[in-house]
Design an enzyme around this catalytic site. Structure first.
Site: not given
Length: 572
Positions: A291, A257
């Site tokens: 990401e 993330d």
């Protein structure tokens, strides 16, 4: 990971007939592990590490006591009674695995992103395991689980991390998670896990008191205190966490993330270190996806990462179908068709060039990367759930538009990812929900309303209360079994059968020359890729008929590109 201890500085792990307890607590004078009312003192060494050996049955409950203050173990492996309850001693070495890892090559990946708490009515690992066979029957080859770590309360997305080593108690036990992974592997599914290594949540994180130097006091992230990766005990914490998921739960890889918030000035970046350790620990492939809003190609060029979430592709599709133009959609709303063509040719849209509607030049040229370096999607938890009302794309654009772009996503040479339920045309929203303590609940409500106050698209809308269980319940999949759902499932099945037979072998053979993509009308496109194993060409209408319809017969189509304003066709 000698003698069963997962980290040099953290956790209570099986060691021989007992347990080795470790904690990095700079500044503390006394640390003990309390089990059944008895405190077992740990000895301190020169590295501010406290360590000791314990004897207790697996499953025993314990707490840390730091300078006479009860604390939750930051590396707790299970919290049977929730975040603020005692931790449990976990030993998975006796779990009887029935299946080996599938070891699939990355170019076969077709991913379903899943939130365990809303994937099924029950919201558990066990219930999720019972639904996997249906995904495999469609042609899905991988599941990506949103964060599983222990969070406050009973429900949430998982990104408000409190205890990264402990599966969230409401989903089931560590053994239940093992059974889910084992079931997935038995069906040939890869299992990726979304991990949050860039911040902790705002509640229940005793690390702030146990080890203040764990955090970088000069910097913060949008979600809380930044983490100081220059310190070896901090690096040890995250390296051990990754290895735990890979070796003890047999996870096949990670989605990291917000890696742009993982700032590390060390000679070896922590993600490089985790990547190397992960691939050395597993006999077989480990897949790492990030990401990262920077659109930097370096991590894929070096092989540290296999792929990035390609939000650029999503934004182009979303703007083309909805016309939305606010916030991060602004630059993509200028000419979404042109952006889509660039994504088909080069993967990313933002490649360092100046763009109308944006004051930041972001990214690097990416056309040299293989198609599998990009995970493309029409919907994700972020892009659906971070809307005020959590509407899915089908609720905004309707079935004809979303069916055409669904077919296109699944037949392109990039790695496709679906958000749970997308394969069956799910219309239920996926909204933001959390279960914080009462002292934070109002802040969550106020913050959610303030986030969308300036968006004209949501003017007058009542933003759902993120702390209400009803918001979570509204986000659970409907699992409809009607003609519409069956029609969507048939489309998914047909597209993935085409992908398996024609797209995957071509991608595996490698590109020959540069992809081509061009307009065939104001809102219609065509593209062609040449691979060593053969050609792949597409045509798509995104709201209007083409000036020049394709002059070839499709092998698969959704709608007729010569007659339907929303249509997709593909041929080899």
């Amino acid at each position: 990971m000698a003698d069963g201890v997962p980290a040099r500085y953290w956790g209570v792990a099986r060691s021989g007939d007992g347990w080795r307890a470790r904690l990095w607590a700079p500044g503390a004078t006394r640390v003990a592990v309390e089990i059944d009312g008895t405190r077992h003192d740990l000895a301190r060494d020169a590295d501010d590490r406290f360590e000791g050996y314990l004897a207790a049955p697996a499953g025993s409950l314990y707490r840390l006591v730091v300078d006479d203050a009860p604390m939750v173990d930051p590396a707790s492996r299970a919290q049977p009674h929730g975040l603020f309850g005692p931790s449990a001693l976990v030993d998975l070495s006796g779990f009887r695995w029935q299946h080996d890892r599938p070891g699939r090559p990355w170019h076969e990946a077709v991913i379903s992103e899943i939130h365990i708490g809303t994937f099924t009515p029950e919201g558990t690992f066990a219930a999720a395991a019972d639904r996997l066979e249906g995904l495999v029957e469609l042609g899905i080859t991988a599941i990506e689980l949103m964060p599983l770590n222990q969070i406050p309360g009973q429900h949430g997305w998982g990104y408000d991390t409190a205890l990264p080593f402990a599966p969230h108690h409401a989903y089931g036990t560590p053994e239940d998670l093992c059974r889910l992974v084992d079931r997935a592997h038995g069906l040939g599914l890869m299992v990726l896990l979304d991990v949050v290594y860039n911040h902790f949540g705002p509640e229940g994180v005793d690390l702030h008191r146990i080890a203040p130097p764990f955090f970088d006091q000069t910097r913060s992230t949008p979600w809380g205190a930044a983490i100081d990766f220059t310190k070896e005990p901090v690096r040890d914490f995250y390296r051990a966490n990754a290895l735990m998921w890979l070796t003890e739960y047999r996870i096949d890889g990670f989605r990291f993330d917000a890696t742009h918030q993982i700032q590390d000035p060390s000679d070896i970046h922590i993600l490089d270190e985790i990547s190397a350790a992960a691939r050395a620990a597993v006999d077989g492939p480990v897949y790492l996806v990030a990401e990262d809003e920077r659109n930097d190609t370096a991590l894929r060029e070096t092989g540290m990462l296999d792929a990035h979430w390609n939000d650029d592709y999503h934004h182009a599709i979303h703007c083309a179908l909805t016309g939305e133009a606010e916030s991060y959609y602004r630059s993509f709303a200028v000419d979404p068709i042109a952006d889509l063509l660039l994504a088909l040719r080069s993967g990313q849209v933002r490649q360092g060039q100046e763009r109308a509607g944006s004051d930041i030049a972001r990214g690097k040229p990416s056309g040299h990367l293989p198609p599998c370096a990009f995970v493309n999607s029409n919907q994700t938890h972020d892009q659906v759930g971070n809307r005020a009302l959590g509407e899915r794309l089908v609720a905004l654009a309707g079935d004809p538009a979303t069916r055409a772009t669904h077919a296109m996503l699944l037949c392109l040479p990039f790695v496709p990812m679906l958000f749970m339920g997308e394969e069956r045309g799910e219309t239920r929203p996926f909204q933001f929900f959390a279960d914080p303590g009462e002292d934070l609940a109002q802040a969550y409500r106020d913050g959610r309303r303030a986030e969308f106050a300036g968006f004209s698209a949501f003017a007058g809308a009542t933003v759902p209360d993120p702390t209400s269980p009803a918001t979570r319940d509204a986000s659970r999949l409907g699992w409809a079994d009607d003609d519409r759902a069956r029609g969507w499932l048939d489309l998914t099945r047909r597209c993935l059968a085409f992908r398996r037979e024609h797209v995957v072998p071509r991608v595996a053979s490698g590109l020959v020359g540069d992809p081509e993509a061009w307009r065939t009308g104001q809102r219609s496109i065509a593209a062609e890729w040449r691979f060593a194993a053969g050609r792949l060409r597409i045509a798509a209408n995104l709201g209007a008929l083409p000036d020049t319809p394709p002059d070839w017969s499709p092998d698969l189509s959704e709608g007729d590109p010569a007659l339907s304003p929303f249509a997709f066709a593909v041929s080899t």
